[in-house]
Write a protein that holds these residues in place. Sequence first.
Motif: not given
Length: 124
Positions: A85-98, A114-121
């Motif tokens: 993992l890199k600092p630029e991977d920091t974001a809120v990650y959202y699960c998606f499904a069709n 969509w999921g509610q989002g989970t923070q990755v720092t």
Amino acid sequence: QVQLEESGGGLVQPGESLTLSCAASGTIFSIITMGWYRQVAGKERELVATVPNDSPPTYAESVKGRFAISRDNAKNTVSLQMNSLKPEDTAVYYCFANIIPVVRGVINNAYDYWGQGTQVTVSS
């Protein structure tokens, strides 16, 4: 009512690994595609990786070789293994499904969930 529930976000140091998981629940006829997107504040949501039902996964160029997406059709789950993992991977990650849901006993058209989002720092 179909829902996506994510887990696994958190704070890690550069070079470390993290695994995100997402489970779809509800009355589901079929799941066409599952995947992960991420969003940084002030920027548009971007694709990280997706895995269609009968096709190989696709990845954003920025994560190829570091991230691996996997899907368990029997459990309606999708996971994202994130390595190096890199600092630029920091974001809120959202699960998606069709998903093709069943509503009141009737098979409906496919819809994006969509999921509610989970923070990755990623920070030292």
